[in-house]
Each structure stands twice: as structure tokens, then as C-alpha cells.
Design a protein around this motif. Structure first.
Motif, short mmCIF file in Angstrom:
data_model
loop_
_atom_site.label_atom_id
_atom_site.label_comp_id
_atom_site.label_asym_id
_atom_site.label_seq_id
_atom_site.Cartn_x
_atom_site.Cartn_y
_atom_site.Cartn_z
N VAL A 102 16.55 60.14 93.34
CA VAL A 102 15.34 59.41 92.97
C VAL A 102 15.08 58.34 94.03
CG1 VAL A 102 14.31 57.91 91.22
CG2 VAL A 102 15.78 59.81 90.53
N ASP A 103 13.82 58.14 94.36
CA ASP A 103 13.44 57.14 95.35
C ASP A 103 13.33 55.77 94.68
OD1 ASP A 103 12.64 56.04 97.76
OD2 ASP A 103 10.56 56.67 97.54
N TRP A 104 14.48 55.24 94.23
CA TRP A 104 14.51 53.97 93.52
C TRP A 104 14.22 52.80 94.45
CZ3 TRP A 104 14.33 54.46 88.57
CH2 TRP A 104 15.07 55.42 87.90
N PHE A 105 13.60 51.77 93.88
CA PHE A 105 13.41 50.50 94.56
C PHE A 105 14.09 49.44 93.72
CE2 PHE A 105 10.04 52.77 96.53
CZ PHE A 105 9.67 52.08 97.68
N PRO A 106 14.79 48.49 94.34
CA PRO A 106 15.28 47.36 93.56
C PRO A 106 14.10 46.50 93.12
CG PRO A 106 15.76 47.04 95.88
CD PRO A 106 15.17 48.40 95.74
N TRP A 107 14.28 45.74 92.05
CA TRP A 107 13.24 44.85 91.54
C TRP A 107 12.85 43.87 92.63
CZ3 TRP A 107 10.67 44.74 87.01
CH2 TRP A 107 9.98 43.59 86.67
N GLY A 108 11.58 43.80 92.92
CA GLY A 108 11.15 42.83 93.92
C GLY A 108 9.77 43.14 94.48
N PRO A 109 9.32 42.31 95.41
CA PRO A 109 7.95 42.42 95.92
C PRO A 109 7.65 43.73 96.63
CG PRO A 109 9.18 40.74 97.12
CD PRO A 109 10.05 41.17 95.99
N VAL A 110 8.62 44.34 97.26
CA VAL A 110 8.37 45.61 97.96
C VAL A 110 7.94 46.69 96.97
CG1 VAL A 110 9.42 47.42 99.36
CG2 VAL A 110 9.94 45.04 99.85
N ALA A 111 8.64 46.77 95.85
CA ALA A 111 8.30 47.77 94.84
C ALA A 111 6.92 47.53 94.26
CB ALA A 111 9.34 47.74 93.72
N PHE A 112 6.59 46.28 93.99
CA PHE A 112 5.29 45.98 93.39
C PHE A 112 4.14 46.17 94.38
CE2 PHE A 112 8.25 43.78 90.58
CZ PHE A 112 7.87 44.38 89.39
N GLU A 113 4.38 45.87 95.65
CA GLU A 113 3.35 46.09 96.65
C GLU A 113 3.08 47.59 96.83
OE1 GLU A 113 0.46 45.37 99.60
OE2 GLU A 113 1.24 44.21 97.93
N LYS A 114 4.13 48.39 96.84
CA LYS A 114 3.96 49.85 96.96
C LYS A 114 3.17 50.38 95.76
CE LYS A 114 6.59 54.15 97.48
NZ LYS A 114 5.91 54.75 98.60
N ALA A 115 3.49 49.92 94.58
CA ALA A 115 2.76 50.35 93.38
C ALA A 115 1.29 49.92 93.46
CB ALA A 115 3.41 49.78 92.13
N PHE B 284 7.68 52.19 87.10
CA PHE B 284 8.61 52.75 86.13
C PHE B 284 9.86 51.90 86.19
CE2 PHE B 284 12.19 55.49 85.08
CZ PHE B 284 11.80 55.98 83.87
N LEU B 285 10.17 51.25 85.10
CA LEU B 285 11.30 50.32 85.06
C LEU B 285 12.46 50.94 84.30
CD1 LEU B 285 12.53 47.48 85.42
CD2 LEU B 285 11.39 46.86 83.29
N SER B 286 13.59 50.99 84.95
CA SER B 286 14.81 51.43 84.28
C SER B 286 15.64 50.19 83.99
CB SER B 286 15.60 52.38 85.19
OG SER B 286 16.86 52.67 84.60
N ILE B 287 15.96 49.97 82.73
CA ILE B 287 16.74 48.80 82.36
C ILE B 287 18.24 49.10 82.38
CG2 ILE B 287 14.91 47.76 81.03
CD1 ILE B 287 16.41 48.73 78.50
N GLY B 288 18.55 50.31 82.75
CA GLY B 288 19.96 50.66 82.97
C GLY B 288 20.59 51.42 81.85
N TYR B 289 21.60 52.12 82.21
CA TYR B 289 22.46 52.86 81.31
C TYR B 289 23.76 53.04 82.07
CZ TYR B 289 21.44 56.73 84.39
OH TYR B 289 21.32 57.52 85.51
N SER B 290 24.85 53.14 81.40
CA SER B 290 26.10 53.31 82.10
C SER B 290 27.15 53.82 81.15
CB SER B 290 26.53 51.99 82.72
OG SER B 290 27.53 52.16 83.67
#
Length: 54
Positions: free
Chosen positions: A27-40, A48-54
Motif C-alpha cells: 500500500v502506498d501509505w503516507f505518515p500523518w502530515g502535510p504531505v499526505a494532505f497536500e496530495k489529497a 483514508f485514515l488507518s488508526i492501526g491494528y496489531s
């Protein structure tokens, strides 16, 4: 397929142990931050926000 056969994604540069677990996901994941929001914003796509699972 082992991780040695795949290229790491951008999460491989993060410090979080959780994010590093997903550094070889296809998956082409982005860490939370301005780069992800600018691309969107530029692509007019939702975040698409993943709050995690483990």
C-alpha cells in the motif's frame, strides 16, 4: 514473498515501531502530515485514515 523481494514504502523512514511494521506493505501509505494532505487536496481525493491494528 519476503520483504527482501520488495521495496520499502515511505513508512520505512518513520521512527514509530508500529509504522515500521508496515514499511514493506504494498500500500502506498503516507505518515500523518502535510504531505499526505497536500496530495489529497491536489488530487481531490479523500484521506483514508488507518488508526492501526496489531
Amino acid at each position: 514473498m519476503t520483504t527482501s523481494n520488495r521495496k520499502p514504502n515511505r513508512l520505512s523512514f518513520e521512527k514509530s515501531p508500529y509504522l515500521l511494521q508496515h514499511a514493506y506493505n504494498p500500500v502506498d501509505w503516507f505518515p500523518w502530515g502535510p504531505v499526505a494532505f497536500e496530495k489529497a487536496r491536489v488530487e481531490d481525493k479523500p484521506v483514508f485514515l488507518s488508526i492501526g491494528y496489531s
